[in-house]
Write a protein that holds these residues in place. Structure first.
Motif, PDB file in Angstrom:
ATOM      1  N   VAL B  46     -11.823  -2.331   0.920  1.00 39.92           N
ATOM      2  CA  VAL B  46     -11.182  -1.794  -0.274  1.00 39.92           C
ATOM      3  C   VAL B  46     -12.146  -1.050  -1.192  1.00 39.92           C
ATOM      4  N   GLN B  85       3.576   9.798   0.346  1.00 46.37           N
ATOM      5  CA  GLN B  85       2.425  10.021  -0.525  1.00 46.37           C
ATOM      6  C   GLN B  85       1.080   9.879   0.180  1.00 46.37           C
ATOM      7  N   PHE B  89      -2.936  10.924  -0.862  1.00 53.07           N
ATOM      8  CA  PHE B  89      -4.041   9.964  -0.962  1.00 53.07           C
ATOM      9  C   PHE B  89      -5.182  10.270  -0.010  1.00 53.07           C
ATOM     10  N   GLY B 107     -11.574   4.190  -4.848  1.00 51.30           N
ATOM     11  CA  GLY B 107     -11.765   2.742  -4.914  1.00 51.30           C
ATOM     12  C   GLY B 107     -10.878   2.057  -5.933  1.00 51.30           C
ATOM     13  N   LEU B 109      -7.514   2.153  -5.679  1.00 52.88           N
ATOM     14  CA  LEU B 109      -6.199   1.980  -5.060  1.00 52.88           C
ATOM     15  C   LEU B 109      -6.184   0.717  -4.203  1.00 52.88           C
ATOM     16  N   SER B 110      -5.460  -0.292  -4.645  1.00 53.12           N
ATOM     17  CA  SER B 110      -5.364  -1.493  -3.810  1.00 53.12           C
ATOM     18  C   SER B 110      -4.297  -1.312  -2.728  1.00 53.12           C
ATOM     19  N   ARG B 111      -3.344  -0.464  -2.990  1.00 54.16           N
ATOM     20  CA  ARG B 111      -2.298  -0.181  -2.018  1.00 54.16           C
ATOM     21  C   ARG B 111      -2.420   1.260  -1.520  1.00 54.16           C
TER      22      ARG B 111
ATOM     23  N   GLU C  43      -5.910  -7.327  -1.501  1.00 55.71           N
ATOM     24  CA  GLU C  43      -6.579  -6.112  -1.970  1.00 55.71           C
ATOM     25  C   GLU C  43      -6.501  -5.965  -3.487  1.00 55.71           C
ATOM     26  N   ASP C  44      -5.428  -6.464  -4.094  1.00 60.61           N
ATOM     27  CA  ASP C  44      -5.255  -6.313  -5.542  1.00 60.61           C
ATOM     28  C   ASP C  44      -6.295  -7.096  -6.347  1.00 60.61           C
ATOM     29  N   VAL C  46      -9.443  -7.291  -5.887  1.00 59.29           N
ATOM     30  CA  VAL C  46     -10.818  -6.853  -5.677  1.00 59.29           C
ATOM     31  C   VAL C  46     -11.239  -5.732  -6.617  1.00 59.29           C
ATOM     32  N   ILE C  47     -10.258  -5.004  -7.126  1.00 63.55           N
ATOM     33  CA  ILE C  47     -10.550  -3.701  -7.721  1.00 63.55           C
ATOM     34  C   ILE C  47     -10.818  -3.741  -9.224  1.00 63.55           C
ATOM     35  N   GLY C 107     -16.742  -4.290  -9.583  1.00 65.94           N
ATOM     36  CA  GLY C 107     -15.824  -3.836  -8.548  1.00 65.94           C
ATOM     37  C   GLY C 107     -16.509  -3.413  -7.263  1.00 65.94           C
ATOM     38  N   MET C 168      -4.815  -1.066 -13.446  1.00 65.40           N
ATOM     39  CA  MET C 168      -5.169  -0.702 -12.071  1.00 65.40           C
ATOM     40  C   MET C 168      -3.964  -0.123 -11.338  1.00 65.40           C
ATOM     41  N   PHE C 169      -2.832  -0.797 -11.425  1.00 66.62           N
ATOM     42  CA  PHE C 169      -1.624  -0.295 -10.758  1.00 66.62           C
ATOM     43  C   PHE C 169      -1.257   1.103 -11.269  1.00 66.62           C
ATOM     44  N   GLN C 171      -3.105   3.496 -12.053  1.00 65.29           N
ATOM     45  CA  GLN C 171      -3.927   4.569 -11.486  1.00 65.29           C
ATOM     46  C   GLN C 171      -3.301   5.136 -10.219  1.00 65.29           C
ATOM     47  N   SER C 172      -2.435   4.346  -9.615  1.00 72.33           N
ATOM     48  CA  SER C 172      -1.934   4.705  -8.294  1.00 72.33           C
ATOM     49  C   SER C 172      -0.604   5.435  -8.400  1.00 72.33           C
ATOM     50  N   PRO C 173      -0.512   6.588  -7.751  1.00 70.05           N
ATOM     51  CA  PRO C 173       0.768   7.289  -7.705  1.00 70.05           C
ATOM     52  C   PRO C 173       1.861   6.438  -7.043  1.00 70.05           C
ATOM     53  N   LEU C 174       1.469   5.401  -6.312  1.00 68.52           N
ATOM     54  CA  LEU C 174       2.480   4.519  -5.721  1.00 68.52           C
ATOM     55  C   LEU C 174       3.142   3.638  -6.777  1.00 68.52           C
ATOM     56  N   PRO C 176       2.637   0.479  -7.991  1.00 67.92           N
ATOM     57  CA  PRO C 176       3.088  -0.805  -7.453  1.00 67.92           C
ATOM     58  C   PRO C 176       3.731  -1.670  -8.545  1.00 67.92           C
ATOM     59  N   VAL C 177       4.661  -2.501  -8.113  1.00 68.91           N
ATOM     60  CA  VAL C 177       5.375  -3.395  -9.037  1.00 68.91           C
ATOM     61  C   VAL C 177       4.734  -4.777  -8.983  1.00 68.91           C
TER      62      VAL C 177
END
Lengths: 430, 430, 430, 430
Positions: B46, B85, B89, B107, B109-111, C43-44, C46-47, C107, C168-169, C171-174, C176-177
């Motif tokens: 990760v 997406q 990424f 670094g 992005l956990s997902r 993974e969540d 760690v960041i 991180g 953190m979530f 930052q991600s275009p995904l 996450p919920v």
């Protein structure tokens, strides 16, 4: 032939290192520095507008420091500096002569004053003249070459005085004028044509007949491919087409680091271009005026030169190609002695290759690196050239701010790929 | 001959682009990536430990993205990505395929999770295999070359997975071990000798018989001067002499920007060296151990390689010299297939030139620039190599993290002069 | 009364520091941390998405380190840590307990793994429980207070786990919920009214009846002027009017450093707001949704809170005013136990003052500074609060991520004026 | 009574805003600026040695710009500026009067020259005098207050001229002397004693009898606790004990951000201290000399003042305590009119409280924030004070660079916690 040309002719001969020639050149070069700074106010001498630039008074003192350090300190037993700390202030980067004063802080020193700096120059001038007169043969043999370097070094700083001043004046919304010159446009210029060169083994580098820097040696063989060289420089008008075709917005033409620089620095056009009421203007040493489409484009970085060439489906010359092509063309052009302080459109169309000399330094696609079996000068002077042989690009041919007694076919100038404050321009290769 | 060597041999023949060969290579390379990441914990996938490095899971996904973007999207009409997406990424820098996600933020992005990334790989694998099976001749002719690039691209990222992981592990005082390997020192190594090469016109660049990148073309003539090449790499023991002679404290050996870097980064030794109780230690992918004086020095920057050479009164080879010298030596050496994950001392003394292949990438003094008449690939793949041709240096020969089916004589690797996290080392020229 | 409320009630009494109460609270708080991280993927954990945030696994370990360092190491003679280097990794900033691992690099550590961190927690839990059972009276008297601090410290990190994850979530275009929660809007909310308070000498600070941090002491007299406090928080709808009135474009409403921050950071709205097809959206821990105009505005900095107030011709309360106003209102509100993880609109209109507790931390205009005659705790724990008393602002009342057993009337939270990643909002004063 | 004192006396009376008084003060203050810059060389006027400092010529012009913008432009119908762009150059930060020229670039403007700036001053002086003479009663009523602000504003810049010059001279190894003054040490100074004050409700802020800035209003009640104030400032000798006790190496005395600053900036002593042959030296406006142990320590930041106090187990006063304590002491002390340009040791021991006025600004522990019900001035002048009320600390009492006709009991100066280039010092509270 004007005086400078005659002088140059002389130096091509054996007596290049004679006391008479060296002294004459020393005096005329030192005087020309004074001529160049005549139009300035005291305040103009003091300012460092960017880390890469230096205050005019620093240039004036540093060139004197060079003679003091490498000639007077070395060859004159009882030499005493006019001020013990000048050696520290006015060292640029010679680590073997001591730790220099931080480059970025050259602009925080109000003292020595401009008057004191001129006194320093006068002192060094007198000492050098006396030294020349009195040196015995053995000393002279060694010292002559170093004074010759000092003379050339001063000419390099004359060019920097002009480009650093221009950069400083350009920061000011007042846009001060260095020298009033009436703009003289031309009706038209020759169209772009190609001059062909045939592949084969050729020699480049200095034959050692005239003064040269260490980086022009040794002369050596290379293999040149076939190439076609543009007969003249790229003009503002041609460059405008690139701008108008969104050249600064399309990454496909740019080197990766060029593109980052464009985005970071928000480049939209060459340095010193700006828009006034929808029209592209140009800041020059004679003030701001409308961009002249027939003038060679200048103040572009390597990145811009390269992107422009890619946009045209062409490329920049290598330094070997440039030097090879230049073989048959003696240095004649728009140099600092002309006092245009700006590149000029091609005026006659007699020549096959125009503007190889003067006007603008021509970016080559050659990274600045040592010639095979290159040997730097011994001691601290070895720091003059060799240690900059990384991450820079070679430029050839001199500019409107270069002295015609300074430039030559084998001369290798070098700057970082993002540098724009020199008079740098573009010649294409097919 | 092991499987990989046989495979390589095959590809040297005309059927290099046959469906069978391409599929076999695709599968074996994709599998080898999986083998390399087997020792990792989920958390190890990760992390991005520096802007120049990437998380392992990013490498896994990006290499899949490459096949998806340049093969499946292009040649397979009804192709649907597993996730819309991912294209955003896992684009690295191809601006012509869309704006990539900020490199420095890979670094955060956990997902997608590691599990999801493996599902993505599996999906792409299946799609590519199906595509290979079903492609008609015309499509295949075009696609085969791109899959071949994708295979080589994946091998490059295998090397980066190892070097990025090493860099990440090295940040941690826990110094995690990637793979336990017992250190096997040797008694002695051959002494340093010089192999001479005679000047003349030679050809370098690819003949086009095997897979190559665009930057290895076109093959062209150059003129090489006389030179003597060291018969082996510089060792840790030899490099220690430079350190002990205050090499990192004496500006006279360093390029100007090298010296600034040394001061800014506080370099005292190669990357991953540190002192424990007065003794120089080395962090390796098998943990920390005492520096082995017989191993080639590695994780040095261009600046260090150049400074070491100057200190010895020698220099680095040009890339042309390296390639010319390499002509008679087939790629055999300490590659990633050996699973040493670290350079090895010279073991036999039979050869005239040792360690030309594998162990460490050899810095050359050649700035990375286009060969005369270089043409990038059309479209977005043209961004693969050409746009990095500024401010970087060429390295040759591959390393202990390179695949032997990836490297070749004409292969041009390139990094910035301050890069140290690759397995990079030093070969001298006189 | 739910379990947590009952627990809180107990601690209000003399037996607050009894072994039973302390152990019960220790266990329920440690368990609640585990509950909060249940929805996460490995993974969540760690960041580290920004220097000011920390990886979830760091929070999990650091809170355990606190108990280890200040309780087990100190009071348990034969205590051995599960790993000698954890003390170095998981120290946040206590310089008196050793140099901490660089905050910005939390991180880059993939190890210890999440599994190992949970083992560490388990080990510390067992050791603390054993210690509580076995401690003699004299030891207990001293240790009880420190475990109580440790419990509260863990609750603070529970809040940070949520806010750091959200950052953190985001930052991600995904997008996450963290937890799916159906959005439940309300029809309308009470209109803004003013509650008046009369000037005079009042006391603020802790009476010492419940657990408090050192910075809430000593209780002391102050003189409060007349003031009118808004009966509820500023809503998204009200804040939108400020945005629509070009609030982010008009320097006259902003503190000087606020304005620089707006320009530098390109703020256009609160953190986590973004536009989708012309509509303002909000990223929440339950995913993105349309901005709800009745919800309190949150994730605004002090600068924004202050600018909003100036735009209204009003101001923020001082912390003394807030505490004084709060006197008659017991802590009841939208806290983390409600598991909304987001502020809620006012639902009933019975109270005179709404939302003083929970929902969002309320920026006060009080710089965070010591109360008259403030004494920090002795030793390393003295670094807990006192050394941050510069350049930060006090916030009061807790948020939807705060535990209701953690907050109190005298509680002083503090952040820099540009911090936006906490659930921070605005209450006005006239 | 000297002229300035008499003048001050006058202004305390009702005719403070009469044409006679205002004009007299205008002229004497403008003249005093000229006196202060008399010792300078042209070059000294030009340089900006740090972003927080400004060139002397900028100060000279900016103070004139203030009168031009807020008086002449506003009240004189046909007013024409001497140069249309000066308004842009010499605006400091008033966003409501237009976008100011970038602060950090004040040092890149060589033009207008010093001579032109003096012409600008002369022009503004004449215009203002004419305006004063001709203004009708209604206009005067409004304008008088603004000229009075302009007068005070100019006095603030007189202080900055001195501190900015000192900072600039200190960058130079030449250590230029602003004014030769023979150092006059004293035999001994009174020992440190404590003066007690009793708790209770007191009033602070201006009564409105004399000129004040908006930030001194409104006068309001506060509750002061018991406190003991040191009878004199901390001396260099006392501060040296802190240095010698490794004060700059021990984090336990420092605020968190103070400690980061110490490490980043490599602070080892107050600004302008340096060691020469093992001895602590002090750069002053009269050149470098040995640190005088009896002089008050100066050029310390808030962080240093606070750390020193913590090391002593004491603290700094709040601004309310300072003002309350100051009530019975009229402004008498070492001000700029004394032309010491440096703090002085206590000379007599008659007073109970020494050095409350002049010598050095005294750091208080009060963050700079609005008084209850503070109202900024209307329009652009409202930017004068209010918008800086974040992240700064209040200093009281004036310094050796402050005019005694400028300072008063309620005067609130403010700087960031890391600022050291003002004459700032330490008074302790127990």
């Amino acid at each position: 032939m004007d005086t400078a040309t005659k002088l140059k002719a002389k130096t091509d001969h054996k007596n290049r290192l004679s006391k008479t020639v060296i002294r004459e050149r020393f005096q005329s070069i030192r005087d020309f520095t004074t001529v160049l700074v005549k139009p300035l106010e005291t305040e103009d001498f003091v300012i460092q507008a960017a880390e890469f630039a230096s205050p005019t008074k620093w240039h004036l003192a540093h060139t004197s420091w060079f003679f003091e350090t490498f000639v007077l300190n070395k060859f004159q037993d009882d030499f005493e500096s006019i001020h013990p700390q000048y050696a520290y202030f006015f060292n640029s980067y010679y680590l073997q002569t001591g730790v220099p004063f931080t480059r970025a802080k050259r602009g925080v020193l109000s003292r020595p004053t401009v008057k004191e700096v001129f006194e320093y120059r006068k002192y060094v001038d007198e000492q050098i003249i006396t030294f020349i007169e009195q040196a015995d043969d053995k000393t002279w043999k060694e010292a002559a070459k170093i004074i010759e370097i000092g003379n050339n070094h001063e000419q390099q700083h004359q060019e920097l005085i002009l480009t650093d001043l221009k950069y400083m004046f350009a920061q000011s919304p007042l846009m001060p004028v260095y020298q009033e010159i009436e703009h003289q446009p031309v009706e038209s210029i020759p169209e772009l044509k190609w001059v062909s060169f045939i592949e084969g083994v050729v020699e480049i580098g200095s034959k050692g007949e005239e003064f040269t820097y260490d980086n022009e040696h040794p002369r050596h063989k290379i293999y040149v491919q076939n190439f076609d060289l543009a007969n003249r420089l790229v003009t503002n008008g041609e460059y405008l087409e690139f701008i108008n075709d969104d050249g600064y917005e399309r990454p496909e033409f740019w080197l990766d680091e060029g593109w980052s620089t464009v985005k970071e620095q928000k480049w939209k056009a060459p340095l010193y271009w700006f828009k006034r009421e929808g029209e592209w203007m140009n800041f020059t040493l004679s003030g701001a005026r409308t961009v002249d489409v027939n003038e060679p484009v200048t103040h572009v970085s390597y990145y811009e030169a390269d992107a422009y060439a890619r946009w045209k489906g062409l490329r920049l010359p290598t330094e070997e190609e440039w030097e090879h092509a230049c073989n048959q063309f003696p240095p004649k052009g728009n140099f600092v002695e002309q006092k245009n302080f700006h590149p000029r459109p091609v005026e006659s169309s007699k020549s096959k290759l125009h503007q190889m000399w003067g006007d603008v330094w021509e970016w080559t696609q050659s990274a600045y690196s040592p010639y095979p079996n290159y040997k730097p000068l011994p001691g601290a002077l070895g720091e003059y050239n060799g240690k900059f042989m990384a991450n820079q690009y070679v430029l050839r041919g001199g500019s409107c701010a270069t002295s015609k007694t300074h430039i030559r076919k084998t001369y290798r100038n070098f700057f970082h790929a993002d540098a724009r404050w020199q008079f740098s321009g573009i010649r294409l290769v097919k």
